[in-house]
Design a protein around this motif. Sequence first.
Motif, PDB file in Angstrom:
ATOM      1  N   GLY A 141      40.221  44.074 -15.726  1.00  0.00           N
ATOM      2  CA  GLY A 141      41.141  45.179 -15.451  1.00  0.00           C
ATOM      3  C   GLY A 141      42.588  44.719 -15.352  1.00  0.00           C
ATOM      4  O   GLY A 141      43.508  45.406 -15.821  1.00  0.00           O
ATOM      5  N   CYS A 158      45.087  53.746 -23.056  1.00  0.00           N
ATOM      6  CA  CYS A 158      45.354  52.334 -23.326  1.00  0.00           C
ATOM      7  C   CYS A 158      44.507  51.446 -22.419  1.00  0.00           C
ATOM      8  O   CYS A 158      43.913  50.461 -22.875  1.00  0.00           O
ATOM      9  CB  CYS A 158      46.833  52.042 -23.135  1.00  0.00           C
ATOM     10  SG  CYS A 158      47.276  50.306 -23.307  1.00  0.00           S
ATOM     11  N   TYR A 159      44.430  51.783 -21.148  1.00  0.00           N
ATOM     12  CA  TYR A 159      43.671  50.961 -20.199  1.00  0.00           C
ATOM     13  C   TYR A 159      42.187  50.927 -20.559  1.00  0.00           C
ATOM     14  O   TYR A 159      41.552  49.861 -20.564  1.00  0.00           O
ATOM     15  CB  TYR A 159      43.868  51.497 -18.781  1.00  0.00           C
ATOM     16  CG  TYR A 159      43.113  50.741 -17.733  1.00  0.00           C
ATOM     17  CD1 TYR A 159      43.594  49.527 -17.243  1.00  0.00           C
ATOM     18  CD2 TYR A 159      41.913  51.231 -17.233  1.00  0.00           C
ATOM     19  CE1 TYR A 159      42.890  48.828 -16.275  1.00  0.00           C
ATOM     20  CE2 TYR A 159      41.210  50.543 -16.270  1.00  0.00           C
ATOM     21  CZ  TYR A 159      41.697  49.339 -15.793  1.00  0.00           C
ATOM     22  OH  TYR A 159      40.994  48.647 -14.840  1.00  0.00           O
ATOM     23  N   ASN A 160      41.625  52.094 -20.866  1.00  0.00           N
ATOM     24  CA  ASN A 160      40.202  52.138 -21.213  1.00  0.00           C
ATOM     25  C   ASN A 160      39.917  51.388 -22.521  1.00  0.00           C
ATOM     26  O   ASN A 160      38.935  50.647 -22.623  1.00  0.00           O
ATOM     27  CB  ASN A 160      39.746  53.592 -21.317  1.00  0.00           C
ATOM     28  CG  ASN A 160      39.790  54.311 -19.987  1.00  0.00           C
ATOM     29  OD1 ASN A 160      39.618  53.699 -18.933  1.00  0.00           O
ATOM     30  ND2 ASN A 160      40.037  55.616 -20.013  1.00  0.00           N
ATOM     31  N   ALA A 191      43.858  44.116 -18.837  1.00  0.00           N
ATOM     32  CA  ALA A 191      44.126  45.392 -19.503  1.00  0.00           C
ATOM     33  C   ALA A 191      45.446  45.996 -19.021  1.00  0.00           C
ATOM     34  O   ALA A 191      46.206  46.563 -19.810  1.00  0.00           O
ATOM     35  CB  ALA A 191      42.963  46.353 -19.255  1.00  0.00           C
ATOM     36  N   LEU A 192      45.745  45.853 -17.735  1.00  0.00           N
ATOM     37  CA  LEU A 192      47.028  46.346 -17.213  1.00  0.00           C
ATOM     38  C   LEU A 192      48.204  45.579 -17.820  1.00  0.00           C
ATOM     39  O   LEU A 192      49.251  46.164 -18.099  1.00  0.00           O
ATOM     40  CB  LEU A 192      47.049  46.222 -15.692  1.00  0.00           C
ATOM     41  CG  LEU A 192      46.211  47.237 -14.900  1.00  0.00           C
ATOM     42  CD1 LEU A 192      46.259  46.913 -13.418  1.00  0.00           C
ATOM     43  CD2 LEU A 192      46.713  48.651 -15.150  1.00  0.00           C
ATOM     44  N   PHE A 245      48.586  56.190 -20.889  1.00  0.00           N
ATOM     45  CA  PHE A 245      48.267  54.991 -20.099  1.00  0.00           C
ATOM     46  C   PHE A 245      46.766  54.863 -19.867  1.00  0.00           C
ATOM     47  O   PHE A 245      46.193  53.754 -19.992  1.00  0.00           O
ATOM     48  CB  PHE A 245      49.001  55.053 -18.761  1.00  0.00           C
ATOM     49  CG  PHE A 245      48.588  53.970 -17.805  1.00  0.00           C
ATOM     50  CD1 PHE A 245      48.982  52.651 -18.005  1.00  0.00           C
ATOM     51  CD2 PHE A 245      47.794  54.270 -16.711  1.00  0.00           C
ATOM     52  CE1 PHE A 245      48.586  51.657 -17.127  1.00  0.00           C
ATOM     53  CE2 PHE A 245      47.398  53.283 -15.830  1.00  0.00           C
ATOM     54  CZ  PHE A 245      47.793  51.971 -16.037  1.00  0.00           C
ATOM     55  N   GLU A 246      46.109  55.960 -19.518  1.00  0.00           N
ATOM     56  CA  GLU A 246      44.662  55.885 -19.281  1.00  0.00           C
ATOM     57  C   GLU A 246      43.904  55.510 -20.545  1.00  0.00           C
ATOM     58  O   GLU A 246      42.951  54.714 -20.505  1.00  0.00           O
ATOM     59  CB  GLU A 246      44.163  57.236 -18.750  1.00  0.00           C
ATOM     60  CG  GLU A 246      44.606  57.532 -17.328  1.00  0.00           C
ATOM     61  CD  GLU A 246      44.092  58.863 -16.851  1.00  0.00           C
ATOM     62  OE1 GLU A 246      43.576  59.640 -17.712  1.00  0.00           O
ATOM     63  OE2 GLU A 246      44.209  59.152 -15.645  1.00  0.00           O
ATOM     64  N   CYS A 298      48.879  46.919 -21.174  1.00  0.00           N
ATOM     65  CA  CYS A 298      49.394  48.291 -21.147  1.00  0.00           C
ATOM     66  C   CYS A 298      50.670  48.395 -20.307  1.00  0.00           C
ATOM     67  O   CYS A 298      50.928  49.433 -19.681  1.00  0.00           O
ATOM     68  CB  CYS A 298      48.332  49.251 -20.596  1.00  0.00           C
ATOM     69  SG  CYS A 298      46.827  49.324 -21.578  1.00  0.00           S
ATOM     70  N   GLN A 349      41.729  48.978 -23.928  1.00  0.00           N
ATOM     71  CA  GLN A 349      41.932  47.536 -23.755  1.00  0.00           C
ATOM     72  C   GLN A 349      40.762  46.909 -22.998  1.00  0.00           C
ATOM     73  O   GLN A 349      40.330  45.783 -23.313  1.00  0.00           O
ATOM     74  CB  GLN A 349      43.244  47.275 -23.003  1.00  0.00           C
ATOM     75  CG  GLN A 349      44.497  47.656 -23.760  1.00  0.00           C
ATOM     76  CD  GLN A 349      44.926  46.597 -24.768  1.00  0.00           C
ATOM     77  OE1 GLN A 349      44.281  45.579 -24.921  1.00  0.00           O
ATOM     78  NE2 GLN A 349      46.020  46.860 -25.461  1.00  0.00           N
ATOM     79  N   SER A 350      40.233  47.611 -22.016  1.00  0.00           N
ATOM     80  CA  SER A 350      39.072  47.082 -21.286  1.00  0.00           C
ATOM     81  C   SER A 350      37.873  46.945 -22.206  1.00  0.00           C
ATOM     82  O   SER A 350      37.135  45.945 -22.152  1.00  0.00           O
ATOM     83  CB  SER A 350      38.742  48.004 -20.105  1.00  0.00           C
ATOM     84  OG  SER A 350      39.834  48.094 -19.209  1.00  0.00           O
ATOM     85  N   GLN A 391      52.712  51.822 -18.857  1.00  0.00           N
ATOM     86  CA  GLN A 391      52.915  51.959 -17.420  1.00  0.00           C
ATOM     87  C   GLN A 391      54.394  52.145 -17.086  1.00  0.00           C
ATOM     88  O   GLN A 391      54.755  52.926 -16.188  1.00  0.00           O
ATOM     89  CB  GLN A 391      52.365  50.722 -16.712  1.00  0.00           C
ATOM     90  CG  GLN A 391      52.200  50.883 -15.210  1.00  0.00           C
ATOM     91  CD  GLN A 391      51.462  49.718 -14.594  1.00  0.00           C
ATOM     92  OE1 GLN A 391      51.170  48.744 -15.264  1.00  0.00           O
ATOM     93  NE2 GLN A 391      51.167  49.821 -13.305  1.00  0.00           N
TER      94      GLN A 391
END
Length: 350
Positions: A136, A176-178, A139-140, A173-174, A143, A180-181, A147
Amino acid sequence: MGWFDGWFGSSDTSGSDPLRRLDPKLREFLERESPVKYNAPPTQTTPSPPPPEEPRQAQKQPSSTATNTVTTTTAEQQQQEQQPHVPPESLYQDGRYAHLWKTYRPLAAIEAETKSDNEKLTDVLEAFKERKGLIGRAALENCAEEQVEWSQCMRGGSLRARMTMCRDEVHRFERCYNAQSRLLKALGYLSVRGRNPDVDEDIQMRADELYHRMLAQEQEAEKARAEGREVPAFKPLFDDSGASAAGAGVGAAGGATAEGAASATNVPEPSAAIVASWKDKLEKLPPEEREAEEKALRAEHRAKAEMAMQIQQLWAEQAKEREARKAEGKETIMDKFASLAASWRGPKSA
Protein backbone atom coordinates in the motif's frame (compact mmCIF):
# COMPACT_ATOMS: atom_id res chain seq x y z
CA MET A 1 112.55 9.19 5.95
CA GLY A 2 109.10 8.88 7.43
CA TRP A 3 109.28 12.27 9.16
CA PHE A 4 109.43 13.99 5.74
CA ASP A 5 106.06 12.42 4.99
CA GLY A 6 104.55 14.12 8.02
CA TRP A 7 105.67 17.57 6.74
CA PHE A 8 105.16 17.34 3.03
CA GLY A 9 102.62 14.50 2.79
CA SER A 10 103.06 11.22 1.09
CA SER A 11 101.92 9.86 -2.17
CA ASP A 12 101.50 6.38 -0.69
CA THR A 13 97.81 5.40 -0.40
CA SER A 14 98.49 3.39 2.74
CA GLY A 15 99.87 6.42 4.65
CA SER A 16 96.55 6.96 6.46
CA ASP A 17 96.87 3.58 8.23
CA PRO A 18 98.88 4.05 11.52
CA LEU A 19 99.38 0.29 11.94
CA ARG A 20 101.01 -0.30 8.59
CA ARG A 21 104.57 -0.65 9.98
CA LEU A 22 103.74 -3.05 12.82
CA ASP A 23 104.81 -6.66 12.77
CA PRO A 24 102.03 -8.83 11.27
CA LYS A 25 101.92 -11.09 14.34
CA LEU A 26 101.68 -8.10 16.71
CA ARG A 27 98.99 -6.56 14.55
CA GLU A 28 96.99 -9.81 14.58
CA PHE A 29 97.31 -9.97 18.40
CA LEU A 30 96.12 -6.38 18.82
CA GLU A 31 93.16 -6.94 16.55
CA ARG A 32 92.24 -10.05 18.51
CA GLU A 33 92.66 -8.68 22.04
CA SER A 34 91.60 -5.08 21.60
CA PRO A 35 88.00 -4.29 22.75
CA VAL A 36 87.69 -1.73 19.98
CA LYS A 37 88.03 -3.19 16.55
CA TYR A 38 90.04 -1.17 14.11
CA ASN A 39 89.17 -1.20 10.46
CA ALA A 40 91.62 0.09 7.96
CA PRO A 41 90.25 2.86 5.72
CA PRO A 42 89.44 1.69 2.22
CA THR A 43 91.80 2.52 -0.53
CA GLN A 44 90.69 5.18 -2.96
CA THR A 45 90.16 3.72 -6.36
CA THR A 46 88.90 5.43 -9.43
CA PRO A 47 85.51 4.03 -10.45
CA SER A 48 85.49 2.36 -13.78
CA PRO A 49 83.01 3.71 -16.32
CA PRO A 50 79.84 1.61 -16.69
CA PRO A 51 79.76 -0.64 -19.70
CA PRO A 52 77.64 0.57 -22.57
CA GLU A 53 74.10 -0.80 -22.56
CA GLU A 54 73.41 -3.32 -25.22
CA PRO A 55 70.39 -2.94 -27.47
CA ARG A 56 69.11 -6.33 -26.32
CA GLN A 57 68.55 -4.98 -22.82
CA ALA A 58 66.40 -2.19 -24.23
CA GLN A 59 64.34 -4.76 -26.07
CA LYS A 60 63.83 -6.80 -22.91
CA GLN A 61 62.42 -3.84 -20.91
CA PRO A 62 58.74 -4.25 -22.01
CA SER A 63 58.72 -7.93 -21.09
CA SER A 64 60.31 -7.22 -17.71
CA THR A 65 57.72 -4.47 -17.07
CA ALA A 66 54.87 -6.86 -17.84
CA THR A 67 56.41 -9.47 -15.55
CA ASN A 68 56.69 -6.92 -12.75
CA THR A 69 53.03 -5.95 -13.23
CA VAL A 70 51.87 -9.57 -13.02
CA THR A 71 54.02 -10.11 -9.95
CA THR A 72 52.57 -7.00 -8.28
CA THR A 73 49.00 -8.10 -9.04
CA THR A 74 49.67 -11.57 -7.66
CA ALA A 75 51.20 -10.08 -4.54
CA GLU A 76 48.19 -7.83 -4.02
CA GLN A 77 45.82 -10.78 -4.41
CA GLN A 78 47.80 -12.81 -1.91
CA GLN A 79 47.78 -9.88 0.49
CA GLN A 80 43.99 -9.56 0.18
CA GLU A 81 43.57 -13.28 0.79
CA GLN A 82 45.82 -13.12 3.84
CA GLN A 83 43.83 -10.24 5.34
CA PRO A 84 41.66 -11.41 8.23
CA HIS A 85 37.96 -11.58 7.48
CA VAL A 86 35.68 -9.08 9.21
CA PRO A 87 31.87 -8.93 9.01
CA PRO A 88 30.14 -6.12 7.10
CA GLU A 89 29.15 -4.48 10.39
CA SER A 90 32.78 -3.47 10.99
CA LEU A 91 33.79 0.07 10.06
CA TYR A 92 37.28 -1.12 9.09
CA GLN A 93 37.07 -3.60 6.22
CA ASP A 94 40.86 -3.73 5.89
CA GLY A 95 41.11 -6.31 8.68
CA ARG A 96 41.75 -4.10 11.68
CA TYR A 97 40.36 -5.35 14.98
CA ALA A 98 39.63 -8.71 13.37
CA HIS A 99 40.46 -10.48 16.64
CA LEU A 100 37.55 -8.63 18.26
CA TRP A 101 35.13 -9.77 15.54
CA LYS A 102 36.00 -13.49 15.72
CA THR A 103 33.17 -14.35 18.08
CA TYR A 104 30.70 -11.82 16.68
CA ARG A 105 27.22 -13.00 15.74
CA PRO A 106 24.44 -10.80 14.38
CA LEU A 107 21.68 -9.87 16.79
CA ALA A 108 19.02 -11.31 14.47
CA ALA A 109 20.68 -14.74 14.55
CA ILE A 110 20.88 -14.73 18.35
CA GLU A 111 17.26 -13.61 18.70
CA ALA A 112 16.13 -16.29 16.22
CA GLU A 113 17.69 -19.01 18.39
CA THR A 114 16.19 -17.72 21.62
CA LYS A 115 12.67 -17.11 20.28
CA SER A 116 9.83 -19.17 21.59
CA ASP A 117 7.40 -21.08 19.37
CA ASN A 118 4.74 -18.42 19.82
CA GLU A 119 7.18 -15.67 18.81
CA LYS A 120 8.20 -17.56 15.66
CA LEU A 121 4.55 -17.96 14.68
CA THR A 122 3.94 -14.26 15.36
CA ASP A 123 6.87 -13.32 13.13
CA VAL A 124 5.35 -15.22 10.20
CA LEU A 125 1.97 -13.49 10.61
CA GLU A 126 3.56 -10.07 11.11
CA ALA A 127 5.65 -10.51 7.96
CA PHE A 128 2.47 -11.21 5.96
CA LYS A 129 0.75 -8.12 7.38
CA GLU A 130 3.84 -5.97 6.88
CA ARG A 131 4.02 -6.97 3.21
CA LYS A 132 0.45 -5.76 2.73
CA GLY A 133 1.29 -2.44 4.34
CA LEU A 134 4.44 -1.99 2.24
CA ILE A 135 2.49 -2.72 -0.94
CA GLY A 136 0.00 0.00 0.00
CA ARG A 137 2.85 2.40 0.74
CA ALA A 138 4.47 1.72 -2.64
CA ALA A 139 1.11 2.28 -4.35
CA LEU A 140 0.79 5.64 -2.58
CA GLU A 141 4.26 6.63 -3.78
CA ASN A 142 3.30 5.81 -7.37
CA CYS A 143 0.07 7.82 -7.01
CA ALA A 144 1.73 10.93 -5.59
CA GLU A 145 0.55 13.15 -8.47
CA GLU A 146 -3.10 12.15 -8.03
CA GLN A 147 -2.81 12.73 -4.30
CA VAL A 148 -1.37 16.23 -4.85
CA GLU A 149 -4.22 17.08 -7.24
CA TRP A 150 -6.75 15.96 -4.64
CA SER A 151 -5.05 18.07 -1.94
CA GLN A 152 -4.88 21.16 -4.16
CA CYS A 153 -8.54 20.76 -5.08
CA MET A 154 -9.55 20.63 -1.41
CA ARG A 155 -7.52 23.75 -0.63
CA GLY A 156 -8.15 26.03 -3.60
CA GLY A 157 -10.36 24.29 -6.13
CA SER A 158 -13.37 25.70 -7.88
CA LEU A 159 -16.68 26.18 -6.10
CA ARG A 160 -18.28 23.26 -7.95
CA ALA A 161 -15.36 20.96 -7.08
CA ARG A 162 -15.50 21.88 -3.41
CA MET A 163 -19.28 21.43 -3.32
CA THR A 164 -18.84 17.91 -4.68
CA MET A 165 -15.88 17.26 -2.31
CA CYS A 166 -13.50 16.93 -5.31
CA ARG A 167 -15.27 13.81 -6.52
CA ASP A 168 -13.34 13.55 -9.80
CA GLU A 169 -9.96 13.89 -8.11
CA VAL A 170 -10.91 11.35 -5.44
CA HIS A 171 -12.05 8.92 -8.13
CA ARG A 172 -8.76 9.27 -10.02
CA PHE A 173 -6.75 8.74 -6.84
CA GLU A 174 -8.73 5.68 -5.76
CA ARG A 175 -8.47 4.13 -9.19
CA CYS A 176 -4.71 4.75 -9.28
CA TYR A 177 -4.24 3.26 -5.81
CA ASN A 178 -6.25 0.13 -6.59
CA ALA A 179 -4.60 -0.40 -9.97
CA GLN A 180 -1.10 0.13 -8.60
CA SER A 181 -1.77 -2.34 -5.78
CA ARG A 182 -2.94 -4.94 -8.29
CA LEU A 183 0.11 -4.45 -10.49
CA LEU A 184 2.53 -4.61 -7.57
CA LYS A 185 1.01 -7.88 -6.37
CA ALA A 186 0.93 -9.31 -9.89
CA LEU A 187 4.60 -8.47 -10.50
CA GLY A 188 5.68 -10.10 -7.23
CA TYR A 189 6.55 -7.05 -5.16
CA LEU A 190 8.17 -8.20 -1.86
CA SER A 191 7.30 -11.81 -2.70
CA VAL A 192 10.78 -13.13 -1.76
CA ARG A 193 12.17 -12.46 1.70
CA GLY A 194 15.78 -11.32 1.93
CA ARG A 195 15.89 -10.19 -1.69
CA ASN A 196 17.94 -7.25 -2.88
CA PRO A 197 15.88 -4.04 -2.37
CA ASP A 198 16.86 -2.89 -5.86
CA VAL A 199 14.75 -5.70 -7.32
CA ASP A 200 11.60 -4.54 -5.53
CA GLU A 201 12.35 -0.95 -6.54
CA ASP A 202 12.52 -2.03 -10.19
CA ILE A 203 9.19 -3.81 -9.77
CA GLN A 204 7.65 -0.66 -8.31
CA MET A 205 8.85 1.38 -11.29
CA ARG A 206 7.57 -1.29 -13.68
CA ALA A 207 4.12 -1.17 -12.05
CA ASP A 208 3.96 2.61 -12.48
CA GLU A 209 5.00 2.26 -16.10
CA LEU A 210 2.28 -0.31 -16.80
CA TYR A 211 -0.38 1.87 -15.14
CA HIS A 212 0.43 4.90 -17.28
CA ARG A 213 0.54 2.66 -20.32
CA MET A 214 -2.97 1.47 -19.46
CA LEU A 215 -4.16 5.07 -19.15
CA ALA A 216 -2.63 5.95 -22.53
CA GLN A 217 -4.42 3.01 -24.15
CA GLU A 218 -7.74 4.10 -22.67
CA GLN A 219 -7.30 7.65 -23.97
CA GLU A 220 -6.45 6.36 -27.41
CA ALA A 221 -9.51 4.09 -27.42
CA GLU A 222 -11.80 6.95 -26.36
CA LYS A 223 -10.34 9.17 -29.06
CA ALA A 224 -10.98 6.46 -31.68
CA ARG A 225 -14.61 6.07 -30.54
CA ALA A 226 -15.16 9.86 -30.65
CA GLU A 227 -13.82 10.01 -34.21
CA GLY A 228 -15.89 7.02 -35.28
CA ARG A 229 -12.87 4.84 -35.97
CA GLU A 230 -12.33 1.26 -34.98
CA VAL A 231 -10.68 0.81 -31.61
CA PRO A 232 -7.12 -0.42 -32.19
CA ALA A 233 -6.06 -3.75 -30.71
CA PHE A 234 -3.55 -3.19 -27.93
CA LYS A 235 -1.04 -5.65 -26.60
CA PRO A 236 -1.81 -7.01 -23.13
CA LEU A 237 -0.01 -5.41 -20.24
CA PHE A 238 1.70 -8.66 -19.26
CA ASP A 239 2.86 -9.67 -22.72
CA ASP A 240 5.93 -11.86 -23.25
CA SER A 241 8.24 -9.00 -24.20
CA GLY A 242 7.33 -6.95 -21.15
CA ALA A 243 7.65 -9.94 -18.88
CA SER A 244 11.04 -10.81 -20.30
CA ALA A 245 12.22 -7.23 -19.89
CA ALA A 246 11.04 -7.12 -16.31
CA GLY A 247 12.64 -10.47 -15.61
CA ALA A 248 15.92 -9.32 -17.10
CA GLY A 249 15.92 -6.20 -14.92
CA VAL A 250 15.13 -8.20 -11.83
CA GLY A 251 17.82 -10.73 -12.63
CA ALA A 252 20.40 -8.02 -13.16
CA ALA A 253 19.53 -6.28 -9.92
CA GLY A 254 19.32 -9.22 -7.55
CA GLY A 255 19.07 -12.53 -9.35
CA ALA A 256 16.24 -13.79 -7.12
CA THR A 257 13.62 -14.71 -9.72
CA ALA A 258 14.71 -18.34 -9.74
CA GLU A 259 14.07 -18.61 -6.01
CA GLY A 260 10.62 -17.11 -6.42
CA ALA A 261 9.78 -19.54 -9.22
CA ALA A 262 11.09 -22.46 -7.18
CA SER A 263 8.98 -21.51 -4.19
CA ALA A 264 5.91 -21.01 -6.40
CA THR A 265 6.12 -24.55 -7.81
CA ASN A 266 5.40 -26.04 -4.36
CA VAL A 267 2.28 -23.92 -3.86
CA PRO A 268 -0.96 -25.85 -4.47
CA GLU A 269 -3.37 -24.66 -7.14
CA PRO A 270 -6.51 -22.81 -6.00
CA SER A 271 -9.63 -24.86 -5.55
CA ALA A 272 -12.68 -24.71 -7.85
CA ALA A 273 -14.64 -22.65 -5.32
CA ILE A 274 -11.87 -20.04 -5.15
CA VAL A 275 -11.62 -19.85 -8.95
CA ALA A 276 -15.40 -19.38 -9.18
CA SER A 277 -15.27 -16.50 -6.70
CA TRP A 278 -12.49 -14.95 -8.76
CA LYS A 279 -14.62 -15.09 -11.91
CA ASP A 280 -17.47 -13.30 -10.19
CA LYS A 281 -15.11 -10.61 -9.04
CA LEU A 282 -13.48 -10.20 -12.46
CA GLU A 283 -16.81 -9.79 -14.25
CA LYS A 284 -17.51 -6.62 -12.26
CA LEU A 285 -14.31 -4.92 -13.51
CA PRO A 286 -13.62 -3.25 -16.88
CA PRO A 287 -12.01 -5.53 -19.47
CA GLU A 288 -8.70 -3.66 -19.40
CA GLU A 289 -8.29 -4.27 -15.65
CA ARG A 290 -9.24 -7.94 -15.52
CA GLU A 291 -5.84 -9.32 -16.46
CA ALA A 292 -4.02 -7.40 -13.74
CA GLU A 293 -6.68 -8.30 -11.18
CA GLU A 294 -6.48 -12.01 -12.02
CA LYS A 295 -2.70 -12.05 -11.66
CA ALA A 296 -2.97 -10.09 -8.41
CA LEU A 297 -5.46 -12.62 -7.03
CA ARG A 298 -3.16 -15.49 -7.94
CA ALA A 299 -0.18 -13.74 -6.34
CA GLU A 300 -2.20 -13.12 -3.18
CA HIS A 301 -3.25 -16.78 -3.11
CA ARG A 302 0.40 -17.80 -3.49
CA ALA A 303 1.46 -15.53 -0.61
CA LYS A 304 -1.23 -16.97 1.68
CA ALA A 305 -0.28 -20.52 0.71
CA GLU A 306 3.40 -19.83 1.44
CA MET A 307 2.47 -18.39 4.83
CA ALA A 308 0.42 -21.50 5.60
CA MET A 309 3.34 -23.72 4.56
CA GLN A 310 5.67 -21.81 6.89
CA ILE A 311 3.25 -22.25 9.77
CA GLN A 312 2.96 -25.98 9.07
CA GLN A 313 6.74 -26.25 8.98
CA LEU A 314 6.95 -24.55 12.37
CA TRP A 315 4.37 -26.96 13.78
CA ALA A 316 6.33 -29.92 12.42
CA GLU A 317 9.55 -28.65 14.02
CA GLN A 318 7.75 -28.14 17.33
CA ALA A 319 6.37 -31.69 17.16
CA LYS A 320 9.88 -33.10 16.59
CA GLU A 321 11.22 -31.15 19.56
CA ARG A 322 8.38 -32.43 21.76
CA GLU A 323 9.06 -36.01 20.68
CA ALA A 324 12.76 -35.57 21.46
CA ARG A 325 12.00 -34.23 24.95
CA LYS A 326 9.53 -37.04 25.52
CA ALA A 327 12.12 -39.64 24.52
CA GLU A 328 14.62 -38.09 26.96
CA GLY A 329 12.04 -38.04 29.75
CA LYS A 330 11.94 -34.24 29.89
CA GLU A 331 8.36 -33.71 28.72
CA THR A 332 6.69 -30.65 30.19
CA ILE A 333 3.07 -29.87 30.92
CA MET A 334 2.94 -27.52 27.91
CA ASP A 335 4.19 -30.36 25.72
CA LYS A 336 1.28 -32.52 26.86
CA PHE A 337 -1.23 -29.76 26.13
CA ALA A 338 0.36 -29.13 22.71
CA SER A 339 0.23 -32.84 21.83
CA LEU A 340 -3.42 -32.97 22.89
CA ALA A 341 -4.24 -29.90 20.77
CA ALA A 342 -2.41 -31.40 17.80
CA SER A 343 -4.43 -34.60 18.11
CA TRP A 344 -7.65 -32.54 18.08
CA ARG A 345 -6.48 -30.51 15.10
CA GLY A 346 -5.52 -33.57 13.06
CA PRO A 347 -8.98 -35.14 12.50
CA LYS A 348 -10.52 -31.73 11.78
CA SER A 349 -8.00 -30.93 9.08
CA ALA A 350 -8.47 -34.39 7.62
